[in-house]
Design a protein around this motif. Structure first.
Motif, PDB file in Angstrom:
ATOM      1  N   HIS A 144       5.606 -13.369  -2.285  1.00 25.53           N
ATOM      2  CA  HIS A 144       6.887 -14.081  -2.273  1.00 25.53           C
ATOM      3  C   HIS A 144       6.953 -15.092  -1.143  1.00 25.53           C
ATOM      4  CE1 HIS A 144       9.325 -11.311  -5.043  1.00 25.53           C
ATOM      5  NE2 HIS A 144       8.058 -11.178  -5.305  1.00 25.53           N
ATOM      6  N   GLY A 145       6.023 -15.011  -0.199  1.00 24.53           N
ATOM      7  CA  GLY A 145       5.935 -16.016   0.847  1.00 24.53           C
ATOM      8  C   GLY A 145       7.037 -15.944   1.888  1.00 24.53           C
ATOM      9  N   ILE A 159       5.292  -6.032  -0.275  1.00 24.16           N
ATOM     10  CA  ILE A 159       4.305  -5.300  -1.066  1.00 24.16           C
ATOM     11  C   ILE A 159       2.917  -5.874  -0.774  1.00 24.16           C
ATOM     12  CG2 ILE A 159       3.548  -4.731  -3.404  1.00 24.16           C
ATOM     13  CD1 ILE A 159       6.236  -3.409  -2.511  1.00 24.16           C
ATOM     14  N   ALA A 160       2.814  -7.208  -0.780  1.00 20.27           N
ATOM     15  CA  ALA A 160       1.516  -7.852  -0.529  1.00 20.27           C
ATOM     16  C   ALA A 160       0.986  -7.485   0.856  1.00 20.27           C
ATOM     17  CB  ALA A 160       1.645  -9.360  -0.674  1.00 20.27           C
ATOM     18  N   THR A 161       1.861  -7.475   1.858  1.00 17.91           N
ATOM     19  CA  THR A 161       1.443  -7.127   3.221  1.00 17.91           C
ATOM     20  C   THR A 161       0.963  -5.685   3.286  1.00 17.91           C
ATOM     21  OG1 THR A 161       2.997  -8.716   4.147  1.00 17.91           O
ATOM     22  CG2 THR A 161       2.192  -7.018   5.629  1.00 17.91           C
ATOM     23  N   HIS A 181       6.115   4.191  -6.263  1.00 17.87           N
ATOM     24  CA  HIS A 181       6.201   3.283  -5.115  1.00 17.87           C
ATOM     25  C   HIS A 181       5.170   2.189  -5.347  1.00 17.87           C
ATOM     26  CE1 HIS A 181       5.429   1.824  -1.024  1.00 17.87           C
ATOM     27  NE2 HIS A 181       6.710   2.075  -0.846  1.00 17.87           N
ATOM     28  N   ILE A 182       5.590   0.944  -5.289  1.00 17.27           N
ATOM     29  CA  ILE A 182       4.735  -0.151  -5.762  1.00 17.27           C
ATOM     30  C   ILE A 182       3.424  -0.276  -4.991  1.00 17.27           C
ATOM     31  CG2 ILE A 182       4.581  -2.637  -6.179  1.00 17.27           C
ATOM     32  CD1 ILE A 182       7.629  -2.553  -6.734  1.00 17.27           C
ATOM     33  N   SER A 183       3.479  -0.421  -3.673  1.00 17.05           N
ATOM     34  CA  SER A 183       2.223  -0.646  -2.940  1.00 17.05           C
ATOM     35  C   SER A 183       1.297   0.564  -3.038  1.00 17.05           C
ATOM     36  CB  SER A 183       2.490  -1.022  -1.482  1.00 17.05           C
ATOM     37  OG  SER A 183       3.200  -0.006  -0.820  1.00 17.05           O
ATOM     38  N   ASP A 184       1.861   1.758  -2.958  1.00 24.67           N
ATOM     39  CA  ASP A 184       1.024   2.970  -3.089  1.00 24.67           C
ATOM     40  C   ASP A 184       0.359   3.033  -4.455  1.00 24.67           C
ATOM     41  OD1 ASP A 184       1.780   3.723  -0.538  1.00 24.67           O
ATOM     42  OD2 ASP A 184       3.233   5.240  -1.213  1.00 24.67           O
ATOM     43  N   THR A 185       1.107   2.681  -5.494  1.00 29.46           N
ATOM     44  CA  THR A 185       0.575   2.739  -6.851  1.00 29.46           C
ATOM     45  C   THR A 185      -0.498   1.678  -7.073  1.00 29.46           C
ATOM     46  OG1 THR A 185       2.708   3.598  -7.591  1.00 29.46           O
ATOM     47  CG2 THR A 185       1.214   2.815  -9.296  1.00 29.46           C
ATOM     48  N   VAL A 186      -0.306   0.494  -6.516  1.00 33.68           N
ATOM     49  CA  VAL A 186      -1.332  -0.554  -6.602  1.00 33.68           C
ATOM     50  C   VAL A 186      -2.620  -0.059  -5.941  1.00 33.68           C
ATOM     51  CG1 VAL A 186      -2.013  -2.859  -5.791  1.00 33.68           C
ATOM     52  CG2 VAL A 186       0.271  -2.494  -6.771  1.00 33.68           C
ATOM     53  N   LEU A 187      -2.488   0.528  -4.765  1.00 38.10           N
ATOM     54  CA  LEU A 187      -3.662   1.029  -4.042  1.00 38.10           C
ATOM     55  C   LEU A 187      -4.336   2.183  -4.787  1.00 38.10           C
ATOM     56  CD1 LEU A 187      -2.102   0.830  -0.483  1.00 38.10           C
ATOM     57  CD2 LEU A 187      -4.012  -0.561  -1.333  1.00 38.10           C
ATOM     58  N   ALA A 206      -5.653  -1.804   1.731  1.00 42.03           N
ATOM     59  CA  ALA A 206      -6.689  -1.856   0.694  1.00 42.03           C
ATOM     60  C   ALA A 206      -8.079  -1.735   1.296  1.00 42.03           C
ATOM     61  CB  ALA A 206      -6.572  -3.148  -0.099  1.00 42.03           C
ATOM     62  N   LYS A 207      -8.937  -1.076   0.562  1.00 40.04           N
ATOM     63  CA  LYS A 207     -10.335  -0.919   0.969  1.00 40.04           C
ATOM     64  C   LYS A 207     -11.204  -2.065   0.449  1.00 40.04           C
ATOM     65  CE  LYS A 207      -9.593   3.181   2.731  1.00 40.04           C
ATOM     66  NZ  LYS A 207      -8.843   3.093   3.947  1.00 40.04           N
ATOM     67  N   GLN A 208     -10.650  -2.851  -0.488  1.00 44.28           N
ATOM     68  CA  GLN A 208     -11.378  -3.960  -1.074  1.00 44.28           C
ATOM     69  C   GLN A 208     -10.684  -5.272  -0.680  1.00 44.28           C
ATOM     70  OE1 GLN A 208      -8.741  -2.012  -2.519  1.00 44.28           O
ATOM     71  NE2 GLN A 208     -10.239  -1.287  -3.966  1.00 44.28           N
ATOM     72  N   PRO A 209     -11.348  -6.400  -0.892  1.00 41.20           N
ATOM     73  CA  PRO A 209     -10.717  -7.687  -0.589  1.00 41.20           C
ATOM     74  C   PRO A 209      -9.451  -7.888  -1.437  1.00 41.20           C
ATOM     75  CG  PRO A 209     -13.066  -7.971  -0.991  1.00 41.20           C
ATOM     76  CD  PRO A 209     -12.733  -6.561  -1.368  1.00 41.20           C
ATOM     77  N   VAL A 210      -8.480  -8.558  -0.833  1.00 38.54           N
ATOM     78  CA  VAL A 210      -7.213  -8.878  -1.506  1.00 38.54           C
ATOM     79  C   VAL A 210      -7.023 -10.379  -1.431  1.00 38.54           C
ATOM     80  CG1 VAL A 210      -4.713  -8.513  -1.545  1.00 38.54           C
ATOM     81  CG2 VAL A 210      -6.221  -6.644  -0.809  1.00 38.54           C
ATOM     82  N   LEU A 211      -6.845 -10.991  -2.580  1.00 44.38           N
ATOM     83  CA  LEU A 211      -6.589 -12.429  -2.667  1.00 44.38           C
ATOM     84  C   LEU A 211      -5.107 -12.619  -2.917  1.00 44.38           C
ATOM     85  CD1 LEU A 211      -7.584 -15.363  -2.825  1.00 44.38           C
ATOM     86  CD2 LEU A 211      -8.123 -14.952  -5.239  1.00 44.38           C
ATOM     87  N   ILE A 212      -4.395 -13.193  -1.934  1.00 39.31           N
ATOM     88  CA  ILE A 212      -2.958 -13.403  -2.036  1.00 39.31           C
ATOM     89  C   ILE A 212      -2.732 -14.840  -2.488  1.00 39.31           C
ATOM     90  CG2 ILE A 212      -0.755 -13.403  -0.812  1.00 39.31           C
ATOM     91  CD1 ILE A 212      -1.994 -10.628  -0.897  1.00 39.31           C
TER      92      ILE A 212
END
Length: 142
Positions: A113-114, A126-128, A91-97, A134-140
């Motif tokens: 994707h905006g 996914i970005a949302t 799962h993409i967002s879970d795996t990124v985290l 996320a526990k750290q800063p996220v730069l979109i």
């Protein structure tokens, strides 16, 4: 500083690569570790998987990851950016985290994707999801 850069081969993730390249002085300094992550969705149905050897499935996911990484990795290499590539399936967002937690990332830089708020309500983003959890800063990057 440890930075996670998830890319999927889309023009939006390539923009995130471009951002890293444009700000090389910030992201390529001594002590900065950049990890480029590609996550392939685990989308082969179990009833199909039982007929395909696991090595073939792994090889297919790996080839899909290579295709997704190709443009972004080429840009980063051409610009002289030092990085490590990580390929995962799930799962993409879970795996990124999970990867951000595993590597103790200080920052996640990713493309979006905006889509508007209404589309995110129905389709999700996914970005949302990463931004919210996320526990750290996220730069979109858009």
């Amino acid at each position: 500083m440890k930075i996670l850069l998830p890319i999927d081969g889309s023009k939006h993730s390539i923009k995130a690569c471009d951002y890293i390249i444009k700000h090389l002085n910030m992201f390529n300094a001594d002590g900065v570790k950049l990890v480029v992550l590609n996550v392939q969705t685990d989308n082969i149905p179990p009833e199909v998987m039982q007929y395909i050897p696991p090595k073939s499935i792994a090889k297919w996911y790996d080839s899909q990851a290579e295709l997704s990484l190709k443009a972004g990795v080429a840009k980063l290499k051409k610009a002289g950016v030092t990085f490590e590539v990580v390929k995962k399936t799930g799962h993409i967002s879970d795996t990124v985290l999970e990867q951000a937690k595993k590597m103790k990332a200080d920052l996640i830089v990713m493309g979006s994707h905006g889509r508007g708020a209404l589309m995110n309500l129905f389709m999700g983003s996914i970005a949302t999801q990463v931004l919210a959890q996320a526990k750290q800063p996220v730069l979109i990057i858009r």
